[in-house]
Design an enzyme around this catalytic site. Structure first.
Site, mmCIF file in Angstrom:
data_model
loop_
_atom_site.group_PDB
_atom_site.id
_atom_site.type_symbol
_atom_site.label_atom_id
_atom_site.label_comp_id
_atom_site.label_asym_id
_atom_site.label_seq_id
_atom_site.Cartn_x
_atom_site.Cartn_y
_atom_site.Cartn_z
ATOM 1 N N ILE A 12 -13.128 48.749 60.805
ATOM 2 C CA ILE A 12 -13.195 47.448 61.474
ATOM 3 C C ILE A 12 -12.096 46.517 60.971
ATOM 4 O O ILE A 12 -11.390 45.878 61.748
ATOM 5 C CB ILE A 12 -14.587 46.796 61.255
ATOM 6 C CG1 ILE A 12 -15.701 47.700 61.808
ATOM 7 C CG2 ILE A 12 -14.645 45.408 61.876
ATOM 8 C CD1 ILE A 12 -15.652 47.951 63.290
ATOM 9 N N GLY A 110 -23.195 45.058 59.470
ATOM 10 C CA GLY A 110 -23.771 45.943 58.467
ATOM 11 C C GLY A 110 -24.565 45.187 57.413
ATOM 12 O O GLY A 110 -25.406 45.755 56.721
ATOM 13 N N CYS A 140 -22.078 46.771 66.307
ATOM 14 C CA CYS A 140 -21.559 47.288 67.576
ATOM 15 C C CYS A 140 -22.653 47.428 68.629
ATOM 16 O O CYS A 140 -22.526 46.909 69.744
ATOM 17 C CB CYS A 140 -20.838 48.613 67.347
ATOM 18 S SG CYS A 140 -21.770 49.810 66.387
ATOM 19 N N ARG A 169 -23.462 57.603 68.146
ATOM 20 C CA ARG A 169 -22.479 58.543 67.609
ATOM 21 C C ARG A 169 -22.856 58.774 66.140
ATOM 22 O O ARG A 169 -23.267 57.838 65.449
ATOM 23 C CB ARG A 169 -21.060 57.987 67.775
ATOM 24 C CG ARG A 169 -20.769 56.721 66.937
ATOM 25 C CD ARG A 169 -20.284 57.078 65.570
ATOM 26 N NE ARG A 169 -20.020 55.965 64.696
ATOM 27 C CZ ARG A 169 -20.885 55.450 63.822
ATOM 28 N NH1 ARG A 169 -22.126 55.908 63.755
ATOM 29 N NH2 ARG A 169 -20.507 54.478 63.011
ATOM 30 N N HIS A 195 -31.983 47.689 65.925
ATOM 31 C CA HIS A 195 -31.160 46.994 66.924
ATOM 32 C C HIS A 195 -31.928 45.920 67.672
ATOM 33 O O HIS A 195 -31.399 44.830 67.930
ATOM 34 C CB HIS A 195 -30.581 48.011 67.908
ATOM 35 C CG HIS A 195 -29.913 49.164 67.241
ATOM 36 N ND1 HIS A 195 -30.555 50.365 66.992
ATOM 37 C CD2 HIS A 195 -28.680 49.289 66.696
ATOM 38 C CE1 HIS A 195 -29.730 51.187 66.360
ATOM 39 N NE2 HIS A 195 -28.592 50.564 66.168
ATOM 40 N N HIS A 221 -21.042 55.214 71.249
ATOM 41 C CA HIS A 221 -22.495 55.238 71.441
ATOM 42 C C HIS A 221 -22.795 55.235 72.938
ATOM 43 O O HIS A 221 -22.019 54.706 73.730
ATOM 44 C CB HIS A 221 -23.146 53.973 70.871
ATOM 45 C CG HIS A 221 -22.898 53.706 69.418
ATOM 46 N ND1 HIS A 221 -23.388 54.514 68.418
ATOM 47 C CD2 HIS A 221 -22.243 52.708 68.797
ATOM 48 C CE1 HIS A 221 -23.024 54.005 67.244
ATOM 49 N NE2 HIS A 221 -22.328 52.917 67.441
#
Lengths: 344, 344
Positions: A12, A110, A140, A169, A195, A221
């Protein structure tokens, strides 16, 4: 010129550095790396000063690299810090370093939401970041979901329930040690996955549940979304809302977009840096209305989707530019699709 | 002894042949193969007579194999035919061969529902097959969904809506030419996938929508299911229903079942033939009740889940045994998990 220091130069961080350098109203004051590996050469080639942690200076010198200074030097040389460290390291950096200074810091998804005062997505809540000390750009998958839901809500489509199923992924392309190979891994096995709750840190009142599995894929993803709307909307109205929202791309199977791989191939063919695809890639053929239910499938490029969000977060936190002006500037400089998009 | 002729000796056919041979009340009158490859040697090693199509006899002879006869000879030597041909070939066989005889034929889920009078799942509608000329055992994913829904319905849990999201295995282990590699493929991109309508060929009144993507996996399919129930049920009631239903296995993450690969490893460790896992493998940790919503994840072993269903279909179509007696006999002879299961 806003001076942006970038802590972490991995998947990133290195993308954010390039994006910041492309803006015109901001520049990269330096990047922090912990390991003196080939990515230092990448940073040097791009003219970014490389800083490191105090206890890594010797290691860098042994590798023949003279760091520009330590993390504290980088913070002093910056107006704002973007922390793109690995999961949970941002929170450690906050305690050890950032708390000593009075500079705004932008964390990544994160980190736990509690690391910051505001969890951020440019489309959804740009103005909430203004003047904050600590802001967190959501991850993401959360960014992908938030964009899709916000696109509908901004265009008058009410969402009663979002139930979203994610084939994640398993690893990024460079992560040679991670799996799975030939396996599908509940990730986590419990429901909801993180999520759904994470989306609620941005869209406070949405009723959302997510489930996720990891699959042997490195490129993107895939989400399968089931939305219960507050009424029956024509499919065309839904498609129009998605089409005119920035950072959303509609891919047609008939045009050759039959899978995630073709989305990335398109980005490569367009000459996009690293073959990145920061837009949410929605399969138009999947957009299906069934009474008050809406179904759709879309790809989320884990390496790049949060990059434009970080650029906007810099301007948002400093109050440097109004929301839509910033989003448009970011999209234009990063050469995202802007035709037919409504900015404001 | 019921004489069962098996047309097609590929992934499904060879497994059905072994299962039939293990029953005691039926035996394999012969198997039909189109290609004289190594699987003929497998059939011969197991003592199955190998038949072929009329226009393949020469090819077999050139390969040094003397076929026992043609497909018509196999039909004459059988009381019932199980057609395990590739997709759509069953319908061709029906027109060319089966229609000339008065023997019941059991097709597989690769065929259109219209090939048969009844689409079949042992738990759900065993008795509807009795006396039929043409019966179709539904496909692997449809069998998995039908078992889960039937398990709940048989135990008094009403299902208002089923919305099920499938990460399909891209290919079977032996299919070296099929993909995807490193990709997620909408399969199909349109909604619903064929699975939802296919479930309705067995469970006529269920409100079901499915979406599916293919992933680079050969071992099992993974389903993420979202069910809206007709009321709020305790999680324990749901778990109890699933636990006591035959052909459903509850896997605990704490016991080491963290992904589909461990399910198959377990089957291999148990000495199950080919490492097969004909049960639906539900991740117990995923079974989550949220008001009147139920979530769960489960694996479906595409190579073997329909095998016990085919065995039961033989008895069902001939009226040879009552439903639960047949299911129990099949499960016992195939060494499926029978402890704690309720047969009837």
């Amino acid at each position: 010129m806003i001076r942006v220091g970038i802590v972490g130069f991995g998947t990133i961080g290195k993308r954010i550095a390039d994006a910041v350098a492309a803006q015109g109203d901001m520049h990269v004051s330096g990047v922090l790396k912990v390991t003196p590996d080939y990515e230092v050469l990448v940073a040097a080639a791009k003219g970014f000063k490389v800083y490191t942690l105090p206890d890594r200076v010797e290691k860098f010198k042994k590798a023949g690299i003279e760091p520009a200074g330590t993390i504290e030097d980088l913070i002093k040389a910056s107006d704002v810090i973007i922390d793109a460290s690995p999961e949970d390291v941002g929170a450690e950096n906050k305690e050890k370093y950032y708390s000593k200074f009075d500079k705004p810091v932008i964390f990544q998804g994160g980190e736990e939401a509690e690391v910051a005062e505001v969890s951020f997505n440019a489309l959804a809540n740009y103005d909430e970041a203004r003047g904050r000390r600590y802001v967190r750009v959501v991850s993401c998958n959360t960014t992908g979901i938030t964009r899709v839901l916000t696109s509908l809500m901004l265009n008058g489509v009410g969402i009663k329930k979002a139930r979203i199923f994610i084939a994640r992924r398993g690893a990024d392309p460079k992560e040679y040690k991670k799996g799975p190979i030939n396996d599908v891994v509940p990730n986590p096995a419990t429901v909801p996955s993180h999520h759904g709750p994470d989306v609620k840190t941005v869209l406070k009142n949405v009723d959302i549940v997510t489930m996720a599995v990891a699959v042997p894929v490195t490129i993107m993803h895939m989400h399968m979304a089931f939305l219960e709307l507050d009424g029956a909307y024509p499919r065309d109205a839904v498609l129009e809302a998605l089409a005119k929202t920035p950072r959303i791309f509609l891919a047609d199977v008939g045009a050759g977009f039959q899978s995630l791989a073709q989305i990335i191939e398109y980005a490569r063919d367009l000459g996009r840096p690293r073959g990145d695809f920061p837009e949410v890639a929605i399969f138009r053929d999947s957009v299906t209305v069934n009474g008050n239910e809406l179904y759709l499938m879309y790809g989320v490029h884990q390496e790049s989707i949060v990059v434009p969000e970080n650029v906007d977060a810099v301007r948002a936190v400093l109050g440097a530019m109004p929301k839509w002006e910033s989003i448009k500037k970011t999209d234009t400089t990063l050469k995202l699709f802007t035709e037919g998009k409504r900015y404001g």
